[in-house]
Design an enzyme around this catalytic site. Structure first.
Site, PDB file in Angstrom:
ATOM      1  N   HIS A  90       0.400  -6.725  17.401  1.00 14.98           N
ATOM      2  CA  HIS A  90       1.356  -6.730  16.394  1.00 14.98           C
ATOM      3  C   HIS A  90       1.603  -7.902  15.933  1.00 14.98           C
ATOM      4  O   HIS A  90       1.984  -9.170  16.708  1.00 14.98           O
ATOM      5  CB  HIS A  90       2.807  -6.074  16.765  1.00 14.98           C
ATOM      6  N   ASP A 143       1.143  -2.463   9.371  1.00 17.94           N
ATOM      7  CA  ASP A 143       1.738  -1.557  10.074  1.00 17.94           C
ATOM      8  C   ASP A 143       2.591  -0.473   8.958  1.00 17.94           C
ATOM      9  O   ASP A 143       3.443  -0.931   8.156  1.00 17.94           O
ATOM     10  CB  ASP A 143       2.634  -2.092  10.988  1.00 17.94           C
ATOM     11  N   ILE A 144       2.466   0.835   9.107  1.00 21.28           N
ATOM     12  CA  ILE A 144       2.886   1.796   8.356  1.00 21.28           C
ATOM     13  C   ILE A 144       4.520   1.802   8.305  1.00 21.28           C
ATOM     14  O   ILE A 144       5.200   2.313   7.435  1.00 21.28           O
ATOM     15  CB  ILE A 144       2.191   2.965   8.278  1.00 21.28           C
ATOM     16  N   HIS A 188      -3.948  -2.976  20.351  1.00 24.76           N
ATOM     17  CA  HIS A 188      -3.658  -3.526  19.276  1.00 24.76           C
ATOM     18  C   HIS A 188      -2.543  -4.785  19.371  1.00 24.76           C
ATOM     19  O   HIS A 188      -1.843  -4.639  20.288  1.00 24.76           O
ATOM     20  CB  HIS A 188      -3.123  -2.712  18.101  1.00 24.76           C
TER      21      HIS A 188
HETATM   22  P1  5GP Z   1       2.636   0.806  19.807  1.00 24.98           P
HETATM   23  O1  5GP Z   1       1.327   1.706  20.163  1.00 24.98           O
HETATM   24  O2  5GP Z   1       2.394  -0.630  19.896  1.00 24.98           O
HETATM   25  O3  5GP Z   1       3.969   0.932  20.662  1.00 24.98           O
HETATM   26  O4  5GP Z   1       3.059   1.118  18.114  1.00 24.98           O
HETATM   27  C1  5GP Z   1       1.991   1.597  17.455  1.00 24.98           C
HETATM   28  C2  5GP Z   1       2.186   0.972  16.219  1.00 24.98           C
HETATM   29  O5  5GP Z   1       1.290   1.738  15.214  1.00 24.98           O
HETATM   30  C3  5GP Z   1       3.776   1.333  15.537  1.00 24.98           C
HETATM   31  O6  5GP Z   1       4.123   0.237  14.885  1.00 24.98           O
HETATM   32  C4  5GP Z   1       3.545   2.258  14.425  1.00 24.98           C
HETATM   33  O7  5GP Z   1       4.139   2.157  13.388  1.00 24.98           O
HETATM   34  C5  5GP Z   1       1.909   1.937  13.712  1.00 24.98           C
HETATM   35  N1  5GP Z   1       1.001   2.969  13.477  1.00 24.98           N
HETATM   36  C6  5GP Z   1       0.993   4.228  14.117  1.00 24.98           C
HETATM   37  N2  5GP Z   1       0.352   5.137  13.018  1.00 24.98           N
HETATM   38  C7  5GP Z   1      -0.167   4.589  12.312  1.00 24.98           C
HETATM   39  C8  5GP Z   1      -0.930   4.705  11.132  1.00 24.98           C
HETATM   40  O8  5GP Z   1      -1.435   6.023  10.894  1.00 24.98           O
HETATM   41  N3  5GP Z   1      -1.105   3.872  10.352  1.00 24.98           N
HETATM   42  C9  5GP Z   1      -0.414   2.433  10.482  1.00 24.98           C
HETATM   43  N4  5GP Z   1      -0.883   1.499   9.391  1.00 24.98           N
HETATM   44  N5  5GP Z   1       0.224   2.223  11.503  1.00 24.98           N
HETATM   45  C10 5GP Z   1       0.482   3.212  12.388  1.00 24.98           C
END
Ligand code: 5GP
Length: 132
Positions: free
Chosen positions: A95, A29-30, A93
């Protein structure tokens, strides 16, 4: 609409790749909550985790288990916490987050910052431990 995670899976956007097989892809995660915070995604673009077919969802969990085992070997922690939100990116996804306390998996916490070199080194170390 193509999601950012589909672009990552296809290599159109760079990622710190941990591992992949024909159906799943794991990458750091970035904006990590902890060192080693990893995302596991299906290559098939499906928004909501619980819309995945049973067999795909089961396979994703088995794949995530193998990634979690590898993270544990590199990042000292009590456990690998598992979270599903999907509020930001509409591509299912999981985590995987190294945790030592409940607070470590709070998404309202400030995210950690790592340099590109640190991300690369960490991804390589975890990747070497993955046994698919
Ligand atoms: P969620 O959809 O589960 O609420 O959060 C999405 C997750 O994806 C976040 O933790 C965010 O940091 C990560 N994320 C969003 N865009 C990118 C990206 O371009 N690259 C990476 N490696 N992680 C991402």
């Amino acid at each position: 609409m193509t999601t950012i995670f589909s672009k990552i899976v296809k290599g159109e956007i760079p990622s710190y790749r941990i591992a992949e097989n024909d159906r799943f892809y794991a990458f750091l995660d970035i904006n990590p909550l902890a060192k080693g915070h990893t995302l596991v995604v299906p290559k098939k673009e499906i928004d909501y985790l619980f819309d995945l077919e049973d067999e795909l969802l089961a396979g994703m969990n088995v794949f995530a288990k193998k990634i979690a085992r590898a993270i544990e070997k590199v990042v000292p922690c009590k456990r690998i916490g598992v979270a599903v939100l999907g509020l930001e990116v509409p591509h299912a996804h999981i985590h995987l987050i190294p945790i030592n306390s409940e607070a470590d998996i709070s998404f309202s916490r400030p995210k950690l910052k790592f340099s590109e070199a640190e991300f690369i080194e960490l991804a390589e170390k975890i990747s070497k431990e993955v046994k698919l």
